[in-house]
Write an enzyme that holds these catalytic residues in place. Structure first.
Site, short mmCIF file in Angstrom:
data_model
loop_
_atom_site.label_atom_id
_atom_site.label_comp_id
_atom_site.label_asym_id
_atom_site.label_seq_id
_atom_site.Cartn_x
_atom_site.Cartn_y
_atom_site.Cartn_z
CG ASP A 13 31.96 39.36 42.02
OD1 ASP A 13 31.72 38.25 41.53
OD2 ASP A 13 33.00 40.01 41.77
CG ASP A 15 38.74 36.94 41.08
OD1 ASP A 15 39.46 37.82 41.61
OD2 ASP A 15 39.19 36.05 40.36
CE LYS A 187 27.73 37.36 39.57
NZ LYS A 187 28.75 37.83 40.55
CG ASP A 212 35.05 43.08 40.07
OD1 ASP A 212 35.91 43.04 39.17
OD2 ASP A 212 34.35 42.09 40.35
#
EC number: 3.1.3.-
Length: 261
Positions: A13, A15, A187, A212
Site C-alpha cells: 500500500d 499512503d 481492497k 497500514d
C-alpha cells in the site's frame, strides 16, 4: 527458512505505508531499494483513483526520493479498466464516470467511450468536484440497466483538516438511491488483488501484502488468502487489533523491521 525469505511477490500500500501524503516515512526508501536489490517482484497498490501511474511515479520521486518504474504501480483505476475489458457485455463499452483524472485517463486508455446519455457502465470513484447533476445522471443510468462499478469502498480519507468523504461515500449514496449493489474493485474486495497476482505471476502462497489500514489493506489480503503485514505507520494502531477476528501474520512498527535475507 525464515518467513520473510520465501516471499517472491510483494504488494505494498502507498499512503500510510510508503508515505503520509507529502510527509516522509524514512524506512520506506530503503525498503523499496531492498526490493530492487533482491530482484523481488512488487507492486505499489492503491485504492486511490485520482492520480495516474505517471503522477504517482513523479510524486514518489519529487517528495520522497523513491524511484520506481511505471510497471511497479497498480491502481484501482487500472484494475477497474481491466475488469471491464475482461467482462464487457458489448464490443466497445460506453462508460459514465464520476471520478478524477486518474480514473478517466485509465478508462480512456482502454478505449472505452465516455457517454452521459446511454452508458453500459457507471463507474464511481473519488470526485472532489462531484455535483448533484453528476449523481443524477449516474442514478438514472443505473436504473436503466447500466452496470454499476465502484472503484473502492473507502468511506473517508484523511486530510490536514480531518476525515473527508471518499469514493465509498459516493458509491453508498447511489447504492441507497438505486437499490443496486455495485461491483467493488479495490481492497478489501479481491478483484484488484487477483489481477495483480496474475500480473506478477506469483502463486498466492508466495505473496505478502503490506498495509497500514486493517479494514482495507489487511482484510483485503486475508479475503484473498495471502499473508499480510500490518505496518503501524498509518491508520490502524496496535490497540485497534483487540477487536478484530483475524490478525495479520506480521505486525511491524515500521518497514525497517522487515528482513529480506
Amino acid at each position: 527458512m525464515c518467513d520473510e525469505m520465501r516471499y517472491q511477490g510483494y504488494l505494498i500500500d502507498l499512503d500510510g505505508t510508503i508515505y503520509r501524503g507529502k510527509e516522509k516515512i524514512p524506512s520506506a526508501v530503503k525498503f523499496i531499494k531492498d526490493l530492487f536489490e533482491n530482484h523481488l517482484k512488487f507492486r505499489l497498490v492503491t485504492n486511490n483513483t485520482t492520480r495516474t501511474p505517471e503522477a504517482i511515479v513523479d510524486f514518489l520521486h519529487v517528495y520522497h526520493q523513491i524511484d520506481v518504474e511505471l510497471s511497479n504501480i497498480y491502481t484501482a483505476s487500472k484494475a477497474t479498466a481491466e475488469y471491464i475489458a475482461r467482462n464487457k457485455t458489448v464490443t466497445c463499452p460506453h462508460v459514465y464516470v464520476i471520478g478524477e483524472n486518474g480514473l478517466k485517463t485509465e478508462l480512456a486508455n482502454y478505449g472505452f467511450i465516455y457517454d452521459e446519455l446511454d452508458p453500459d457502465y457507471v463507474v464511481v470513484g473519488l470526485d472532489s468536484d462531484v455535483t448533484y447533476h453528476k449523481l443524477e445522471i449516474a442514478a438514472l443510468a443505473i436504473e436503466k440497466g447500466a452496470i454499476f462499478i465502484g472503484t473502492n469502498p473507502d468511506r473517508a480519507i484523511p486530510k490536514e483538516v480531518g476525515l473527508v468523504p471518499s469514493a465509498g461515500a459516493l458509491i453508498g449514496l447511489l447504492q441507497i438511491a438505486t437499490k443496486v449493489d455495485p461491483v467493488i474493485i479495490g481492497k478489501p474486495q479481491t478483484i484488484m488483488l487477483d489481477l495483480i497476482s496474475e500480473d506478477l505471476n506469483v502463486a498466492k502462497e508466495n505473496l505478502v501484502l503490506f498495509g497500514d489500514n486493517y479494514d482495507t489493506d489487511i482484510l483485503g489480503g486475508i479475503n484473498f488468502g495471502i499473508d499480510t503485514a500490518l505496518v503501524l505507520t498509518g491508520v490502524t494502531k496496535r490497540e485497534d487489533l483487540k477487536s478484530v477476528d483475524k490478525l495479520p501474520k506480521f505486525i511491524l512498527d515500521s518497514l525497517e523491521e522487515w528482513h529480506f535475507a
